[in-house]
Design a protein around this motif. Structure first.
Motif, PDB file in Angstrom:
ATOM      1  N   TYR A   1       1.480  12.046  -7.228  1.00 43.78           N
ATOM      2  CA  TYR A   1       1.445  10.616  -6.952  1.00 43.78           C
ATOM      3  C   TYR A   1       2.806  10.126  -6.470  1.00 43.78           C
ATOM      4  O   TYR A   1       3.836  10.494  -7.046  1.00 43.78           O
TER       5      TYR A   1
ATOM      6  N   VAL B   1       0.452   5.406   0.364  1.00 45.47           N
ATOM      7  CA  VAL B   1      -0.506   6.426   0.782  1.00 45.47           C
ATOM      8  C   VAL B   1       0.194   7.779   0.898  1.00 45.47           C
ATOM      9  O   VAL B   1       1.103   7.940   1.709  1.00 45.47           O
TER      10      VAL B   1
ATOM     11  N   CYS C   1       4.717  10.250   1.968  1.00 45.19           N
ATOM     12  CA  CYS C   1       4.191   9.016   1.371  1.00 45.19           C
ATOM     13  C   CYS C   1       4.683   7.844   2.204  1.00 45.19           C
ATOM     14  O   CYS C   1       5.888   7.650   2.370  1.00 45.19           O
TER      15      CYS C   1
ATOM     16  N   THR D   1      -2.473  13.034  -4.155  1.00 47.84           N
ATOM     17  CA  THR D   1      -2.886  14.121  -3.279  1.00 47.84           C
ATOM     18  C   THR D   1      -2.862  15.414  -4.093  1.00 47.84           C
ATOM     19  O   THR D   1      -1.926  15.670  -4.858  1.00 47.84           O
TER      20      THR D   1
ATOM     21  N   GLN E   1       0.842  -1.198   0.000  1.00 44.30           N
ATOM     22  CA  GLN E   1       0.000   0.000   0.000  1.00 44.30           C
ATOM     23  C   GLN E   1       0.875   1.244   0.000  1.00 44.30           C
ATOM     24  O   GLN E   1       1.871   1.307   0.725  1.00 44.30           O
TER      25      GLN E   1
ATOM     26  N   TRP F   1       1.473   2.285  -6.858  1.00 47.82           N
ATOM     27  CA  TRP F   1       1.109   3.700  -6.890  1.00 47.82           C
ATOM     28  C   TRP F   1       0.117   4.027  -5.785  1.00 47.82           C
ATOM     29  O   TRP F   1      -0.734   3.210  -5.439  1.00 47.82           O
ATOM     30  N   GLY F   2       0.222   5.266  -5.292  1.00 44.71           N
ATOM     31  CA  GLY F   2      -0.786   5.761  -4.380  1.00 44.71           C
ATOM     32  C   GLY F   2      -1.959   6.357  -5.136  1.00 44.71           C
ATOM     33  O   GLY F   2      -1.974   6.393  -6.381  1.00 44.71           O
ATOM     34  N   GLN F   3      -2.935   6.845  -4.383  1.00 41.97           N
ATOM     35  CA  GLN F   3      -4.140   7.424  -4.973  1.00 41.97           C
ATOM     36  C   GLN F   3      -3.954   8.885  -5.365  1.00 41.97           C
ATOM     37  O   GLN F   3      -4.781   9.443  -6.084  1.00 41.97           O
TER      38      GLN F   3
END
Length: 124
Positions: free
Chosen positions: A95, A5, A22, A118, A3, A114-116
């Motif tokens: 990202y 984030v 992150c 910001t 994960q 990859w993160g979602q």
């Protein structure tokens, strides 16, 4: 399951600063090269910065050189992006991504996780 984030985005005035963070979980953080990318509306996702597994030499996109700094803390499973002298054209979704490739890749396809994202908005 890995994960990724991101956090730390927001609204800032031109000339201001922000620090993105992150956190990566699910696997040994120090096994990844870490990178930051950004995507503005209607544009391709753009490489911003990358840092090797142990820190040290870093690599930046031309548009952010001298203003942004990437760093990492392997004890905290965290990578940072310090953004200074922000400009309206820095507005984008940012990202964080993790790569198992050799070297310090600057292409999207080199990154496995990859993160979602910001949102960073630079506006007066």
């Amino acid at each position: 399951q890995v994960q990724v984030v991101e956090s730390g985005g927001g609204l800032v005035q031109p000339g201001g600063s922000l620090r993105l963070s992150c956190v990566v979980s699910g696997r040994t953080f120090s096994s990844y090269v870490m990178g930051w990318f950004r995507q503005a509306p209607g544009k391709e996702r753009e490489f911003v910065a990358a840092i090797p597994r142990s820190g040290g030499s870093t690599y930046y996109g031309d548009s952010v050189k001298g203003r942004f700094t990437i760093s990492r803390d392997n004890a905290k499973n965290t990578v940072y992006l310090q953004m200074n002298s922000l400009k309206p054209e820095d507005t984008a979704v940012y990202y964080c991504a993790a790569s198992t490739w050799v070297g310090i890749p600057a292409t999207r396809r080199a990154y496995d996780y990859w993160g979602q994202g910001t949102q960073v908005t630079v506006s007066s």
